[in-house]
Scaffold this motif. Sequence first.
Motif, PDB file in Angstrom:
ATOM      1  N   LEU A 131      -5.651   2.250  69.240  1.00 59.56           N
ATOM      2  CA  LEU A 131      -6.496   1.175  68.589  1.00 59.56           C
ATOM      3  C   LEU A 131      -5.950  -0.114  68.568  1.00 59.56           C
ATOM      4  O   LEU A 131      -6.331  -1.365  69.121  1.00 59.56           O
ATOM      5  N   LEU A 132      -4.392  -0.269  68.273  1.00 60.70           N
ATOM      6  CA  LEU A 132      -3.700  -1.475  68.413  1.00 60.70           C
ATOM      7  C   LEU A 132      -3.896  -1.923  69.928  1.00 60.70           C
ATOM      8  O   LEU A 132      -3.852  -3.184  70.177  1.00 60.70           O
ATOM      9  N   TRP A 185      -3.347   5.567  66.224  1.00 59.89           N
ATOM     10  CA  TRP A 185      -3.312   4.021  65.970  1.00 59.89           C
ATOM     11  C   TRP A 185      -2.891   3.016  66.974  1.00 59.89           C
ATOM     12  O   TRP A 185      -3.241   2.004  67.055  1.00 59.89           O
ATOM     13  N   VAL A 236      -5.860  -1.314  72.539  1.00 61.97           N
ATOM     14  CA  VAL A 236      -6.907  -1.711  72.793  1.00 61.97           C
ATOM     15  C   VAL A 236      -7.599  -3.120  72.575  1.00 61.97           C
ATOM     16  O   VAL A 236      -7.878  -4.112  73.306  1.00 61.97           O
ATOM     17  N   THR A 237      -7.237  -3.440  71.181  1.00 58.74           N
ATOM     18  CA  THR A 237      -7.267  -4.699  70.456  1.00 58.74           C
ATOM     19  C   THR A 237      -6.634  -5.673  71.047  1.00 58.74           C
ATOM     20  O   THR A 237      -7.225  -6.854  71.318  1.00 58.74           O
ATOM     21  N   LEU A 238      -5.219  -5.302  71.338  1.00 60.99           N
ATOM     22  CA  LEU A 238      -4.444  -6.567  71.901  1.00 60.99           C
ATOM     23  C   LEU A 238      -4.839  -7.039  73.294  1.00 60.99           C
ATOM     24  O   LEU A 238      -4.889  -8.297  73.612  1.00 60.99           O
ATOM     25  N   ILE A 253      -7.944  -6.597  74.474  1.00 59.48           N
ATOM     26  CA  ILE A 253      -9.117  -7.333  74.494  1.00 59.48           C
ATOM     27  C   ILE A 253      -8.868  -8.922  74.032  1.00 59.48           C
ATOM     28  O   ILE A 253      -9.666 -10.025  74.565  1.00 59.48           O
ATOM     29  N   VAL A 254      -7.899  -9.091  73.146  1.00 63.55           N
ATOM     30  CA  VAL A 254      -7.688 -10.358  72.565  1.00 63.55           C
ATOM     31  C   VAL A 254      -7.106 -11.162  73.736  1.00 63.55           C
ATOM     32  O   VAL A 254      -7.463 -12.373  73.857  1.00 63.55           O
TER      33      VAL A 254
END
Length: 415
Positions: free
Chosen positions: A237-238, A234, A240-242, A244-245
Amino acid sequence: DPSVVTEHRERIRRPLHDYRYTIINGVGKKEQGTFEAESADDVRNFLLSMDYQVLEVKERSKMDIDIGAGKFSASDLSFSLTQLSTYLKAGIPLADSVRILAKQSKKPTVKKSFFQLVYQLLKGESLSDAMTLQDKVFPKLLINMVKTAEMTGDLPSILDDMADYYTSMDQTRKQMKSAMTYPIVVLVIAFGVLIFMLSYLVPQFTTMFEDNGAELPALTKAIIATSDFIRNKWYILLSVTLIIVIVFIQLYKKNQKFRESVQIMLMHLPVIKDIIIYNEIANFTKTFASLLNHGVFITDSMEILSKITNNEVMKRIIGTTLENLGKGDSISSAFKGEWAIPVVAYEMIVTGETTGQLGQMMEKVADHFQMLHKNVIDQMKSLVEPLLICFLAVIVGIILLSIIQPMFSIYSQIK
């Protein structure tokens, strides 16, 4: 005299030091705040002139930073400008009127801004110059309109017009906020349900399938693999998401080409394009009308408009307009054939130029597109609700299907 103007500008641009103060306010309560002035004595004398009991004034450390500081909201501006106009019409001097606004303000950032205005006004500066020193707080449009009012001598009237303008802007913002609230809430719930099912529910059935030797179809294997990744990786995923944002936000803020590309893409999406274009045209024409109706030259108006819009497409069109005006061409020539300018808006601009009533025509265009903007938002709200429900149903249905399919295999083995 240019030398006098230069000296005046240097004087009002003189560096100010940042101080933190502690006072006893009018109702006997201790209150803290920050203030920018030339010296600690200036801060103390200013607070005493505001009828406060001063307990302490000290220079702020580098670690002492403001939290939540920023520009005035449209609603704050609307209320404050209406109040200021009322006080001036009642014959109260400008510095005293702003002093009243400062004392009645509940928000610390708003109070500080008005304190700074009073401080500069008492030093003999004009209201527009005092606002210019806080150009990160007060909008450029308001500063320029106040400057125009000081030249014409009709400050209350322009303050009333600006209050109406920011009231309209606030209503538009609330419409957009209202339209986005429901989809965001549903999406958050949908992702919450999805994560719960993948991290808790699916593993329960995975154990049962393994114990019974069930034959797993491709869909079930994919769901189980996704569940294992979310539970065990997890943090990847967290992260990579942060990343990208954060990268997207930074590029959008600092890279003009990237920002323009994103805006052009959004302005070509169904429904979304109408919301953005109608909002931009309404804001542009309403601001343009306000500037023209108060005697601001067209070229100056265009320069102001280019500074207050965040849309790169509109900035490019305004830049073309300024070039055309420099060549002696009409305003409408820059808008002709532009994909981001609705035909109705272009024709109204042409009519306004032809009749010599461009300001009044821009007001009508603004009203028309504000109504269209409201209607398309209402339509979007009606459309988004069933689409989101269908999206949530499909996601949950796929997960349930991936659980049910292996159960048939277990059932057939038992039979």
